[in-house]
Scaffold this active site. Sequence first.
Site, PDB file in Angstrom:
ATOM      1  N   SER A 291       0.834  -1.199   0.000  1.00  0.00           N
ATOM      2  CA  SER A 291       0.000   0.000   0.000  1.00  0.00           C
ATOM      3  C   SER A 291       0.876   1.260   0.000  1.00  0.00           C
ATOM      4  O   SER A 291       1.737   1.411  -0.873  1.00  0.00           O
ATOM      5  CB  SER A 291      -0.944  -0.051   1.206  1.00  0.00           C
ATOM      6  N   ASP A 355      -8.119  -5.408  -6.299  1.00  0.00           N
ATOM      7  CA  ASP A 355      -7.566  -4.457  -5.326  1.00  0.00           C
ATOM      8  C   ASP A 355      -7.693  -3.041  -5.884  1.00  0.00           C
ATOM      9  O   ASP A 355      -7.185  -2.729  -6.973  1.00  0.00           O
ATOM     10  CB  ASP A 355      -6.100  -4.813  -5.074  1.00  0.00           C
ATOM     11  N   HIS A 448      -7.480  -5.698  -0.984  1.00  0.00           N
ATOM     12  CA  HIS A 448      -6.246  -4.952  -0.713  1.00  0.00           C
ATOM     13  C   HIS A 448      -5.489  -5.499   0.499  1.00  0.00           C
ATOM     14  O   HIS A 448      -4.315  -5.168   0.689  1.00  0.00           O
ATOM     15  CB  HIS A 448      -6.565  -3.471  -0.485  1.00  0.00           C
TER      16      HIS A 448
END
Length: 473
Positions: A291, A355, A448
Amino acid sequence: MATKECNNEFSSERVLLTPEEVSFFQLFRILFPGDKGKENFVDSQKGVESTFKRRWIIFISILVQKFLQSVAKPLSWFGSKFETGLNLSSSNGSFRMLLLNCLRGKIQWPDKTSSTFLSFNGHLDKRVELDKSIKPGDSRYYAALSVMSAKASYENEAYIKTTVEDHWKMEFLGFFDFWNDYQEKATTQAFILRDKNGGSDTIIVAFRGTETFDADAWCTDFDLSWYEIPGVGNIHGGFMKALGLKKNLGWPKEIKQDDSRPQVAYYAIREMLRERLKASDQTKFLVTGHSLGAALAILFPAVLVLHEEGWMLDRLLGVYTFGQPRVGDHKFGEFMTEQLKKHSIPYFRFVYSNDLVPRLPYDDTALMFKHFGTCLYFDRSYEGKIVAEEPNKNYFSPLMAMPKTLNAMRELIRSFTIARSKGKEYAEGWFLRFFRVLGLIVPGVSAHGPQDYVNSTRLGSPTLFLPHHDPTP
């Protein structure tokens, strides 16, 4: 201090957003053409963007940041209580013992600094051990080690140290809270380990991603300021600030550390790497993150290039990112592709299914962000392939809404069967299943989490992890 007071001479052009300098009433003026009344919260050499679409994006970026700043304390308080609740069962031995201790009035409250305390992300995937079937020399080894390091980066120092030393049998070099000059607090985290297994000597730098209840980290993500560096391209301002962009200096090659506050990420990590790489010609390093941490991982070698640290780049084994957002425009992508090739640095950008984060910020005429590097895309079955760009490259697409929801439903069903089909180490708990239900409401959110990236590195074909020429977009 207003951003416009900072020295930005290192960039030829820029658009810098300063949400703390504007009231909600003033903010609406951004939607109308002209610069009057906007100078205090939008610093741009060309003035405020002329097209309505770009002004709308600036409006949303500042609005979201102001909202996050306003709820930072209650969000942090709620997150602390929520994570404490998640850890109650383990701190009391089991859910049954928790109920028994409740009746006795002897509840064992979790210690947030202990090696057993898990974060929100840690409860999604509680795996600690590395896959013992993936050994040094396996083409998947560094990817599998990187994703577990990126996952561990969300935890506290005691947890990480115990994991690295006791479970992975590696050397723990430190966990760090780094200073962000623009947020004026320590909001960037990373840890460093050293792997000498299998005859190698590799230092792994793992940047932490966006924590669920951390408003500062979310502000970094939504800060769509950008800088144009001559000969390099446009780069996401929020990510550069998190990495260590100096407020009054930009990116000087060397800085004098201010002992009154924590160090900034880039310079502190570079100095540690310099010392250890110079101590041994056999030592190499790699960078990783999930991320937000993934964005910092690929920007770290970019700043090394700016500082002409060629010898360090020659010792960089690879960059492994998971669920990475876009960090720059096509010029930056072309520049970095050339530099990575020059120094023979593999860059693997992992994307799992739907995602949403790798599909942001948008790759369109308004934002102009572009991905680069070798994209390893994995579907719901963890079947991987190398693609130029992940399918449905921009997240918000009406045509993809139903397919994404159906895919999220199949992922939820898979959570009940994967232990039988893949092995007990892939079993999913109730908290992760609840998280997958959220994916039915907002498709792409549950995709995610780190768990599917761990699975992708373990179940993907070994041939995917070999150096490849990037497909032509």
